[in-house]
Design an enzyme around this catalytic site. Structure first.
Site, PDB file in Angstrom:
ATOM      1  N   LYS A 200       0.850  -1.188   0.000  1.00 40.47           N
ATOM      2  CA  LYS A 200       0.000   0.000   0.000  1.00 40.47           C
ATOM      3  C   LYS A 200       0.887   1.240   0.000  1.00 40.47           C
ATOM      4  O   LYS A 200       1.709   1.432   0.894  1.00 40.47           O
ATOM      5  CB  LYS A 200      -0.910  -0.002   1.232  1.00 40.47           C
ATOM      6  CG  LYS A 200      -1.759   1.256   1.338  1.00 40.47           C
ATOM      7  CD  LYS A 200      -2.779   1.160   2.443  1.00 40.47           C
ATOM      8  CE  LYS A 200      -3.553   2.465   2.557  1.00 40.47           C
ATOM      9  NZ  LYS A 200      -4.531   2.418   3.646  1.00 40.47           N
ATOM     10  N   ARG A 210     -10.766   9.944   1.883  1.00 45.68           N
ATOM     11  CA  ARG A 210     -10.635  10.588   3.201  1.00 45.68           C
ATOM     12  C   ARG A 210     -11.799  11.550   3.441  1.00 45.68           C
ATOM     13  O   ARG A 210     -12.235  11.731   4.574  1.00 45.68           O
ATOM     14  CB  ARG A 210      -9.269  11.264   3.329  1.00 45.68           C
ATOM     15  CG  ARG A 210      -8.152  10.212   3.378  1.00 45.68           C
ATOM     16  CD  ARG A 210      -6.763  10.807   3.516  1.00 45.68           C
ATOM     17  NE  ARG A 210      -5.737   9.775   3.308  1.00 45.68           N
ATOM     18  CZ  ARG A 210      -4.468  10.019   3.069  1.00 45.68           C
ATOM     19  NH1 ARG A 210      -4.021  11.263   3.020  1.00 45.68           N
ATOM     20  NH2 ARG A 210      -3.608   9.034   2.896  1.00 45.68           N
ATOM     21  N   LYS A 223       1.279  10.044   5.400  1.00 43.97           N
ATOM     22  CA  LYS A 223       1.391   8.703   5.963  1.00 43.97           C
ATOM     23  C   LYS A 223       2.678   8.013   5.514  1.00 43.97           C
ATOM     24  O   LYS A 223       2.767   6.798   5.464  1.00 43.97           O
ATOM     25  CB  LYS A 223       0.146   7.884   5.582  1.00 43.97           C
ATOM     26  CG  LYS A 223      -1.163   8.500   6.101  1.00 43.97           C
ATOM     27  CD  LYS A 223      -2.369   7.575   5.937  1.00 43.97           C
ATOM     28  CE  LYS A 223      -3.629   8.198   6.557  1.00 43.97           C
ATOM     29  NZ  LYS A 223      -4.796   7.297   6.478  1.00 43.97           N
ATOM     30  N   LYS A 254      -2.225  -1.453  -3.798  1.00 43.51           N
ATOM     31  CA  LYS A 254      -3.086  -0.286  -3.706  1.00 43.51           C
ATOM     32  C   LYS A 254      -2.253   0.990  -3.760  1.00 43.51           C
ATOM     33  O   LYS A 254      -1.261   1.060  -3.033  1.00 43.51           O
ATOM     34  CB  LYS A 254      -3.849  -0.365  -2.389  1.00 43.51           C
ATOM     35  CG  LYS A 254      -4.731   0.801  -2.086  1.00 43.51           C
ATOM     36  CD  LYS A 254      -5.350   0.626  -0.740  1.00 43.51           C
ATOM     37  CE  LYS A 254      -6.105   1.902  -0.422  1.00 43.51           C
ATOM     38  NZ  LYS A 254      -6.413   2.029   0.950  1.00 43.51           N
ATOM     39  N   SER A 280     -10.295   5.583  -4.606  1.00 47.35           N
ATOM     40  CA  SER A 280     -11.237   6.695  -4.796  1.00 47.35           C
ATOM     41  C   SER A 280     -10.786   7.699  -5.852  1.00 47.35           C
ATOM     42  O   SER A 280     -11.581   8.159  -6.667  1.00 47.35           O
ATOM     43  CB  SER A 280     -11.454   7.397  -3.457  1.00 47.35           C
ATOM     44  OG  SER A 280     -10.217   7.832  -2.904  1.00 47.35           O
ATOM     45  N   TYR A 319     -15.254   0.940  -6.694  1.00 48.94           N
ATOM     46  CA  TYR A 319     -16.529   1.628  -6.431  1.00 48.94           C
ATOM     47  C   TYR A 319     -17.488   1.459  -7.606  1.00 48.94           C
ATOM     48  O   TYR A 319     -18.670   1.751  -7.494  1.00 48.94           O
ATOM     49  CB  TYR A 319     -16.271   3.118  -6.139  1.00 48.94           C
ATOM     50  CG  TYR A 319     -15.363   3.287  -4.940  1.00 48.94           C
ATOM     51  CD1 TYR A 319     -15.862   3.123  -3.650  1.00 48.94           C
ATOM     52  CD2 TYR A 319     -13.999   3.522  -5.095  1.00 48.94           C
ATOM     53  CE1 TYR A 319     -15.025   3.213  -2.552  1.00 48.94           C
ATOM     54  CE2 TYR A 319     -13.145   3.614  -4.003  1.00 48.94           C
ATOM     55  CZ  TYR A 319     -13.668   3.460  -2.736  1.00 48.94           C
ATOM     56  OH  TYR A 319     -12.840   3.530  -1.660  1.00 48.94           O
TER      57      TYR A 319
HETATM   58  C1  PBG Z   1      -7.097   3.777   5.486  1.00 48.19           C
HETATM   59  C2  PBG Z   1      -7.593   3.466   4.129  1.00 48.19           C
HETATM   60  C3  PBG Z   1      -7.461   4.338   3.050  1.00 48.19           C
HETATM   61  C4  PBG Z   1      -8.091   3.733   1.964  1.00 48.19           C
HETATM   62  C5  PBG Z   1      -8.564   2.485   2.395  1.00 48.19           C
HETATM   63  N1  PBG Z   1      -8.235   2.327   3.741  1.00 48.19           N
HETATM   64  C6  PBG Z   1      -6.896   5.714   2.991  1.00 48.19           C
HETATM   65  C7  PBG Z   1      -5.584   6.006   3.531  1.00 48.19           C
HETATM   66  O1  PBG Z   1      -4.719   5.139   3.679  1.00 48.19           O
HETATM   67  O2  PBG Z   1      -5.387   7.177   3.841  1.00 48.19           O
HETATM   68  C8  PBG Z   1      -8.195   4.371   0.620  1.00 48.19           C
HETATM   69  C9  PBG Z   1      -9.207   3.855  -0.324  1.00 48.19           C
HETATM   70  C10 PBG Z   1      -9.538   4.764  -1.434  1.00 48.19           C
HETATM   71  O3  PBG Z   1      -8.906   5.817  -1.666  1.00 48.19           O
HETATM   72  O4  PBG Z   1     -10.486   4.435  -2.150  1.00 48.19           O
HETATM   73  N2  PBG Z   1      -7.003   2.847   6.394  1.00 48.19           N
END
Ligand code: PBG
Length: 332
Positions: A200, A210, A223, A254, A280, A319
């Site tokens: 990730k 978010r 992060k 991801k 997203s 989605y």
């Molecule tokens: C956080 C989490 C995130 C997503 C899934 N779980 C965001 C992040 O790491 O800040 C993102 C999914 C998306 O953008 O569709 N635990």
């Protein structure tokens, strides 16, 4: 690979008709490849549109159950739950994460009792419950690893207790998979699967998510001390190997589209069930362009999802899932 056999080889021969093209199609996309991420909110009969994700809404529990019924009737195998937590329930200690009656755990029970055939996946990370917006516990600006893992184990056990089929740790702390696997076995939840967010990346493509879970305001900084550097590829393989050894059943890459090379390397190296998350921001890009009439939204959706299959993925969190399922069933 063999060299082209004859100087008269014409690739266009096998492109002449739909029948010939179908015969030599190498990959395929089916409804069974789709996992649908949905956003939950409290209340009854509530739909809250997410502006940065056109067509996506937060749904109250009663409507999430309906959505799960719809997904199952379309043949979508799994739904993945993300809660929008009331800001008043967010704390620095993130206690709401392991409340057996938090929004996610209530939704798991409601869906499993109404639509037992659909697999319910959860997110295991502290960000929806954290007053400081991070996936882990923060003390003096530092994200603590081992204390976070302990909290995540409590959270995971409550989700398993509520009936989750698949846990999705998305926090990127070290050692979480082994700790969760051990705790699940010890608690008699040996049948609960773990789909690890193994590779990730610290990505700008998570922005709209978010907003959807209400974490944008709380999060200060980035992060990068736990999510991956987008410049890295070998590290993804080492993370996947580590998570598989610690007891992950499936692994995820991801974001998805900008990281198809990682999907391919992971699948080739381990052969494990491999998923991509079309996140997203990827969804927002396709929808934004389609809404402006700049691209054909349905075609771009199907092409983007097929790309994950071509890259070696077994499935995709998207989605688009219900819309894609309808398009696939209509033969698009
Ligand atoms: C956080 C989490 C995130 C997503 C899934 N779980 C965001 C992040 O790491 O800040 C993102 C999914 C998306 O953008 O569709 N635990």
């Amino acid at each position: 690979m063999l060299p082209i056999a004859s100087p008269n080889h014409r690739f266009r021969r096998l492109k002449r008709s739909p029948a010939l093209r179908a015969m030599v199609q190498e990959n395929s996309l089916s409804v069974g490849d789709l996992i649908w991420p949905v956003f939950l909110c409290d209340g009854v009969n509530i739909r809250q549109p997410i502006v940065s994700m056109p067509g996506v809404e937060r749904l109250s529990l009663d409507l999430v159950v309906k959505a799960a019924e719809e997904a199952a009737s379309l043949g979508i195998p799994a739904i993945c739950l993300f809660p929008y937590t009331d800001p008043a329930l967010k704390t620095v200690g993130c206690e709401e994460a392991w409340n057996p009656n938090n929004l996610t755990n209530r939704a798991i029970r409601a869906i499993k009792s109404a639509v037992p055939e659909i697999a319910v996946m959860t997110d295991v990370a502290l960000d929806p419950y954290n007053a400081l917006g991070h996936d882990g516990l923060v003390v003096d600006g530092v994200i603590l690893n081992d204390e976070t893992v302990e909290a995540l184990v409590k959270m995971a056990l409550m989700q398993a207790e509520a009936g989750a089929d698949i846990l999705g740790p998305s926090d990127m702390m070290d050692g979480r998979i082994g700790a969760m696997r051990g705790a699940l076995e010890a608690a008699g939840h040996e049948g609960v699967a773990i789909l690890s967010y193994a590779a990730k990346y610290a990505s700008a493509f998570y922005g709209p998510f978010r907003d959807a879970v209400g974490a944008s305001g709380a999060l200060k900084g980035d992060k990068k001390t736990y999510q991956m550097n987008p410049a890295n590829s070998d590290e993804a393989l080492r993370l996947v190997e580590r998570d598989l050894r610690e007891g992950a059943d499936m692994v995820m890459v991801k974001p998805g589209m900008p990281y198809l090379d990682i999907c391919r390397r992971v699948k080739d190296a381990f052969g494990a069930p491999t998923f991509a998350y079309q996140v997203s921001g990827e969804y927002a890009m396709i929808m934004g362009a389609a809404q402006n009439g700049w691209i054909d939204g349905d075609k771009a959706m199907i092409e983007s999802l097929m790309a994950f299959k071509r890259a070696g993925c077994d499935g995709v969190l998207t989605y688009f899932a219900p819309r894609a399922a309808r398009a696939i069933r209509a033969g698009l």
